[in-house]
Write a protein that holds these residues in place. Structure first.
Motif, short mmCIF file in Angstrom:
data_model
loop_
_atom_site.label_atom_id
_atom_site.label_comp_id
_atom_site.label_asym_id
_atom_site.label_seq_id
_atom_site.Cartn_x
_atom_site.Cartn_y
_atom_site.Cartn_z
N SER A 1 -10.25 64.74 -9.33
CA SER A 1 -9.03 64.56 -8.54
C SER A 1 -8.14 65.80 -8.55
CB SER A 1 -8.25 63.34 -9.04
OG SER A 1 -7.77 63.56 -10.35
N PHE A 2 -8.38 66.72 -9.48
CA PHE A 2 -7.64 67.99 -9.45
C PHE A 2 -7.92 68.77 -8.17
CE2 PHE A 2 -7.01 67.84 -14.14
CZ PHE A 2 -5.65 68.08 -14.14
N SER A 3 -9.10 68.58 -7.59
CA SER A 3 -9.44 69.32 -6.38
C SER A 3 -8.69 68.79 -5.15
CB SER A 3 -10.95 69.26 -6.13
OG SER A 3 -11.35 67.94 -5.86
N PHE A 4 -8.13 67.59 -5.23
CA PHE A 4 -7.41 67.03 -4.09
C PHE A 4 -5.94 67.40 -4.07
CE2 PHE A 4 -10.93 63.96 -4.67
CZ PHE A 4 -11.55 64.19 -3.46
N GLN A 5 -5.38 67.65 -5.23
CA GLN A 5 -3.96 67.95 -5.31
C GLN A 5 -3.69 68.75 -6.58
OE1 GLN A 5 -1.52 64.51 -5.85
NE2 GLN A 5 0.38 65.59 -5.42
N LYS A 6 -2.83 69.74 -6.46
CA LYS A 6 -2.43 70.49 -7.63
C LYS A 6 -1.45 69.66 -8.45
CE LYS A 6 -4.66 74.15 -6.44
NZ LYS A 6 -6.05 74.07 -6.78
N GLY A 7 -1.51 69.80 -9.73
CA GLY A 7 -0.64 69.04 -10.60
C GLY A 7 -1.38 67.89 -11.26
N VAL A 8 -0.62 67.08 -11.99
CA VAL A 8 -1.23 66.01 -12.77
C VAL A 8 -0.98 64.63 -12.19
CG1 VAL A 8 -1.17 67.32 -14.93
CG2 VAL A 8 0.77 65.89 -14.30
N TRP A 9 -0.41 64.52 -11.00
CA TRP A 9 -0.08 63.23 -10.40
C TRP A 9 -1.33 62.36 -10.22
CZ3 TRP A 9 3.83 60.18 -9.66
CH2 TRP A 9 3.85 59.25 -8.63
#
Length: 107
Positions: A19-27
């Motif tokens: 899921s890191f590849s979909f959005q930057k950050g830890v959300w």
């Protein structure tokens, strides 16, 4: 039981890292992780209740069924609170909750 929980944790970690590849950050990874932990706790408790009902446990069967309903109530409250407070991303939470299915399908 240990194998299923271990594989669920592995699936949850892989999904959180992906899921890191979909959005930057830890959300998103945090939401997937929270879902995975909730699924693992829920499965562990459900296993304990079913073993108590089917096994020769000294506890009355009605009490164990009641505990199962109480657990479902608190699970609903926790999920409602997490979504209401927007502490997690809902779709990622659902992906984390579904991480328990993969080890069960693998057998």
């Amino acid at each position: 039981m240990q194998r299923i929980l271990g594989q669920t944790a592995l699936v949850g970690v892989v999904m959180a890292l992906a899921s890191f590849s979909f959005q930057k950050g830890v959300w998103l990874p945090r939401s997937v992780g929270v879902g995975t932990v909730i699924a693992m706790i829920n499965f562990w408790f459900l296993n304990r209740v079913v073993q108590g009902i089917l096994g020769g446990d000294a506890a009355p069967k009605g009490w164990l069924v009641f505990q199962g309903f109480i657990k479902l109530f608190f699970l609903g409250l926790i999920l409602w609170w997490l979504c209401k407070q927007t502490a997690v991303q809902t779709v990622a939470l659902l992906f984390g909750l579904s991480s328990i299915l993969f080890p069960l399908m693998w057998g």
